[in-house]
Design a protein around this motif. Sequence first.
Motif, PDB file in Angstrom:
ATOM      1  N   ARG A 160      25.388  52.421   5.250  1.00 49.43           N
ATOM      2  CA  ARG A 160      25.942  53.750   5.016  1.00 49.43           C
ATOM      3  C   ARG A 160      24.809  54.778   4.941  1.00 49.43           C
ATOM      4  NH1 ARG A 160      31.292  53.208   3.224  1.00 49.43           N
ATOM      5  NH2 ARG A 160      31.269  55.126   1.977  1.00 49.43           N
TER       6      ARG A 160
ATOM      7  N   ILE B 257      27.974  59.753   6.800  1.00 55.35           N
ATOM      8  CA  ILE B 257      28.541  60.789   5.949  1.00 55.35           C
ATOM      9  C   ILE B 257      27.626  62.008   6.046  1.00 55.35           C
ATOM     10  CG2 ILE B 257      29.212  61.421   3.601  1.00 55.35           C
ATOM     11  CD1 ILE B 257      29.459  58.404   3.019  1.00 55.35           C
TER      12      ILE B 257
ATOM     13  N   GLU C  75      32.686  60.791   7.695  1.00 48.46           N
ATOM     14  CA  GLU C  75      33.040  61.648   6.568  1.00 48.46           C
ATOM     15  C   GLU C  75      32.187  62.907   6.600  1.00 48.46           C
ATOM     16  OE1 GLU C  75      33.511  60.168   2.543  1.00 48.46           O
ATOM     17  OE2 GLU C  75      33.507  58.104   3.305  1.00 48.46           O
TER      18      GLU C  75
ATOM     19  N   ILE D 291      26.665  61.758  -4.873  1.00 47.59           N
ATOM     20  CA  ILE D 291      27.277  61.250  -3.639  1.00 47.59           C
ATOM     21  C   ILE D 291      26.642  59.913  -3.251  1.00 47.59           C
ATOM     22  CG2 ILE D 291      27.514  61.668  -1.160  1.00 47.59           C
ATOM     23  CD1 ILE D 291      27.723  64.676  -1.870  1.00 47.59           C
TER      24      ILE D 291
ATOM     25  N   ASP E  49      28.150  57.378  -5.707  1.00 47.29           N
ATOM     26  CA  ASP E  49      29.593  57.158  -5.549  1.00 47.29           C
ATOM     27  C   ASP E  49      29.942  56.530  -4.201  1.00 47.29           C
ATOM     28  OD1 ASP E  49      29.868  58.281  -8.025  1.00 47.29           O
ATOM     29  OD2 ASP E  49      30.592  60.230  -7.308  1.00 47.29           O
ATOM     30  N   LYS E  50      29.212  56.916  -3.150  1.00 48.69           N
ATOM     31  CA  LYS E  50      29.510  56.440  -1.799  1.00 48.69           C
ATOM     32  C   LYS E  50      28.711  55.198  -1.416  1.00 48.69           C
ATOM     33  CE  LYS E  50      32.328  59.860  -0.633  1.00 48.69           C
ATOM     34  NZ  LYS E  50      33.733  59.650  -0.198  1.00 48.69           N
ATOM     35  N   LYS E  51      27.903  54.717  -2.351  1.00 48.76           N
ATOM     36  CA  LYS E  51      27.077  53.509  -2.116  1.00 48.76           C
ATOM     37  C   LYS E  51      26.208  53.676  -0.863  1.00 48.76           C
ATOM     38  CE  LYS E  51      30.144  50.221  -4.469  1.00 48.76           C
ATOM     39  NZ  LYS E  51      30.934  51.270  -5.155  1.00 48.76           N
ATOM     40  N   ILE E  52      25.467  54.796  -0.838  1.00 43.19           N
ATOM     41  CA  ILE E  52      24.625  55.146   0.304  1.00 43.19           C
ATOM     42  C   ILE E  52      23.398  54.234   0.369  1.00 43.19           C
ATOM     43  CG2 ILE E  52      23.183  56.972   1.281  1.00 43.19           C
ATOM     44  CD1 ILE E  52      26.192  57.492   1.519  1.00 43.19           C
TER      45      ILE E  52
END
Length: 430
Positions: A8, A33, A49, A64, A67-70
């Motif tokens: 990600r 994203i 996204e 972010i 939360d988004k597991k980047i």
Amino acid sequence: MKELTGKRLLVLGGGLASYDVVKTAKAAGVYTIVADYYESGAAKEIAEEAITVSTVDIEALSKIVKDKKIDGVFCGPSEFNLLNALKLCKHAGLPFYATQEQWDQCSNKAVFKDLCRKYNVPCVPEYHITDKFLEEDLKKIVYPVMVKPVDSSSSRGISVCQNRKELIKAYREALKFSVQKQVIVEKYIANDIAFAARYLAYKGEIYLLLANDRYMVDPIGREALISGVAVYPSKLTKNYIESINENVRKMFKGIGLKDGAFFMQALIDPEDGQIYFHEMGLRLSGGLTYTITGPTTGINDMLMMIRLALGEELCTTEEISKVDPYLNGKVAISLCVPLRTGIIGSIEGVEECLSNLQLLDYIQYYHEGDEITPQKIGTLDQHFCRVKFLVDGYSEAAETINYIQNTITISDTNNKNMIFMKFDTDRLRP
């Protein structure tokens, strides 16, 4: 090389500068994203996204990331967003290809030139001037001179001055484009051809990826000091490798650069034929070199930098062995079409070029209804499009350039020609 599928990537900047990052990452199976203050943009439109948040808001971006597991953060060739990415990665504990110190050494034109002098890499001579304009400083200047901010990009705030009055005015104007409020005044090298060298750092070794010659749009009136045509490889490649390249490699080893892509820009003095560097970018170039090296050598530095951002190795030893600054005998051309001021009323011939030519890449920056303001003249925002193609030699390059220039027509709302100047292909002669 490990697969990137499922990784990600947070991309900073939703505009055209990040478009190829998202496109390349998606093709490699990466979930993208895009974050930007603006709600829409070319990169946002193709990402999985899109989030509306300022790229300077490190706290919001860090949330972010969590939360988004980047897995990694990256962006296109925007020094503004790359600096934000560096700060975000440090804050969030994610990998970044350069340290703050390395970034500062390379992004400030004055500091970069000091570094060149330390390692005996030729750079453009400069004069000491401050905003106090002391007589003892001004009387030492031999005109013409180039005035520019130490930390701007896209050719903004740059002027050529023929006398003291022009110098003082240009200096004050350049200050407006400098975040650090510093300006360089250097010898003006009156040549319509510039030089650039692109590199890869891999496990502490420095590799010359490619060199090119860049022809200015307006060699006579010099109203637009921007690129009209770039030719890869440079005619000076052999001479550069034999005389300068080794010192450049030592310089970047000296600052501890381990992995990543970067480029250096130079002028060629017609008086002695010498290459003089004046600035660099510790980043991918806006010219998207991978569209040239990919088809000719198999090297995709865009993909490599995405890998690095996601915590993987830049490349394999097999990949780096394919680096060939001579492009396996091919010649690549990057043609830009510059515009005059006005509002675009009609565009013709683009589809014909796309249908009849085998292009490496085509990027169009403007469409009907868009306005080219006076502030865009002399900056990269003056260009309507960038066209890239491969040929076997200079005569074929000239034929293709002339075909494109004779086919594409752009008129303003009063039906007047908006193309600033056509490139004279006689300038390509060896």
